[in-house]
Motif scaffolding. Structure first.
Motif, PDB file in Angstrom:
ATOM      1  N   GLN A  78     -11.101 100.217 -11.535  1.00 25.80           N
ATOM      2  CA  GLN A  78     -12.135  99.194 -11.729  1.00 25.80           C
ATOM      3  C   GLN A  78     -12.215  98.780 -13.195  1.00 25.80           C
ATOM      4  N   LEU A  80     -14.073  97.821 -16.129  1.00 25.52           N
ATOM      5  CA  LEU A  80     -15.495  98.050 -16.426  1.00 25.52           C
ATOM      6  C   LEU A  80     -16.230  96.766 -16.822  1.00 25.52           C
ATOM      7  N   THR A  82     -16.052  93.997 -15.427  1.00 22.16           N
ATOM      8  CA  THR A  82     -16.451  93.221 -14.248  1.00 22.16           C
ATOM      9  C   THR A  82     -17.620  93.880 -13.502  1.00 22.16           C
ATOM     10  N   LEU A  83     -18.029  95.066 -13.934  1.00 21.38           N
ATOM     11  CA  LEU A  83     -19.082  95.786 -13.209  1.00 21.38           C
ATOM     12  C   LEU A  83     -20.467  95.415 -13.717  1.00 21.38           C
ATOM     13  N   THR A  84     -21.413  95.308 -12.804  1.00 20.11           N
ATOM     14  CA  THR A  84     -22.807  95.107 -13.192  1.00 20.11           C
ATOM     15  C   THR A  84     -23.384  96.448 -13.649  1.00 20.11           C
ATOM     16  N   ASP A  87     -23.559  98.656 -10.727  1.00 15.68           N
ATOM     17  CA  ASP A  87     -22.241  99.202 -10.359  1.00 15.68           C
ATOM     18  C   ASP A  87     -21.913 100.403 -11.239  1.00 15.68           C
ATOM     19  N   LYS A  88     -22.236 100.272 -12.530  1.00 14.29           N
ATOM     20  CA  LYS A  88     -21.910 101.362 -13.467  1.00 14.29           C
ATOM     21  C   LYS A  88     -22.737 102.612 -13.175  1.00 14.29           C
ATOM     22  N   LEU A  91     -20.960 104.176 -10.300  1.00 16.58           N
ATOM     23  CA  LEU A  91     -19.695 104.784 -10.733  1.00 16.58           C
ATOM     24  C   LEU A  91     -19.979 106.124 -11.416  1.00 16.58           C
TER      25      LEU A  91
END
Ligand SMILES: Nc1ncnc2c1ncn2[C@@H]1O[C@H](COP(=O)(O)OP(=O)(O)OP(=O)(O)O)[C@@H](O)[C@H]1O
Length: 248
Positions: A78, A80, A82-84, A87-88, A91
């Motif tokens: 992934q 990082l 592109t993650l909200t 999302d983080k 993760l």
């Protein structure tokens, strides 16, 4: 680019041209200056280098607790960037174990409850969570202290609890900031054996920041940083690789 040993295509962590600065204007401090790094699954990497060269910054970005400025950081496939934020959080909760330099134990919770936290956050029931916490505390030599509070422990014992908490939910990536700084040589060996076992048996990626030369012998790869970039990457010693197959 830092090549993977053996040229493996599948990597757990991929960094390209990674940059990170703190502060702004005249107070701006560049911590990472275009760093390239690949870490494979099942690999234990140790990061060494002088104080302030960017080691903690790098593992904090990999663990998704700190955002980078530019470049690519791909963790478990992934990107990082592109993650909200949500999302983080997910993760980190599911896939990352972090052993902080300051341990960061919750002072009002017992050891068993501290170690249970990552499992509870992942929806594991309290009974199962406490059983798994007790098991890993036992493996780290703290089985009889499960109901103690962190303040009743020595620094070395607290460090082991922090390690137990980072491993208990079987994360794919484990990052450790100076995990043996408060441990004597024997306890340091116990902890490194456990971390190695975790890396090899569960095919996880481990990144360990250390100033402790005693533990370098456990590394698959020793990566040296200086001034925000990687200056050297060397494979671990074959003699130690032999010893790894005889882990307790
Ligand atoms: N939150 C922050 N605010 C401002 N500067 C920071 C911050 N965190 C790190 N830095 C700076 O970024 C640079 C890299 O710091 P970092 O902690 O990553 O180095 P390190 O190699 O882990 O050092 P050590 O071995 O002492 O832990 C240093 O110059 C440090 O002062």
């Amino acid at each position: 680019m830092t090549a993977m040993p053996g040229g493996s295509q599948e990597v757990a962590v991929q960094c390209r041209g990674l940059t990170k600065s703190f502060g702004a204007g005249e107070a701006r401090v560049p911590a990472l200056r275009g760093l390239d790094l690949d870490i494979g699954y099942g690999e234990m990497v140790m990061l060494v280098g002088p104080s302030g060269c960017g080691k903690t910054t790098l593992i904090s970005i990999i663990a998704a607790v700190l955002d980078h400025d530019a470049g690519l950081c791909r963790v478990l496939g992934q990107d990082l960037k592109t993650l909200t934020a949500a999302d983080k959080v997910l993760l980190r909760r599911k896939a990352v174990g972090f052993v902080f330099q300051a341990f960061n134990l919750i002072p009002t919770l017992t050891l068993a409850d501290n170690v249970s936290v990552p499992l509870l956050l992942n929806g594991v029931g309290r009974t199962v969570a406490r059983r798994r916490a007790a098991e890993i505390l036992e493996r780290l030599g703290l089985g009889t202290r499960a109901e103690a509070l962190p303040s009743e422990l020595s620094g070395g014992q607290q460090q082991r609890v922090a390690i137990a908490r980072a491993l208990v939910h079987s994360p794919r990536i484990v990052v450790c900031d100076e995990p043996t700084s408060a441990l004597d040589a024997r306890t340091g060996d116990t902890v490194l054996h456990l971390l190695r076992e975790v890396a090899l048996q569960e095919n996880r990626a481990l990144v360990i920041v250390t100033h402790d030369n005693r533990i370098l012998k456990y590394a698959d790869r020793i990566i040296e940083m200086s001034d925000g970039v990687i200056t050297q990457s060397a494979a671990g010693q074959p003699a130690v690789a032999d010893a790894r197959s005889n882990l307790p």
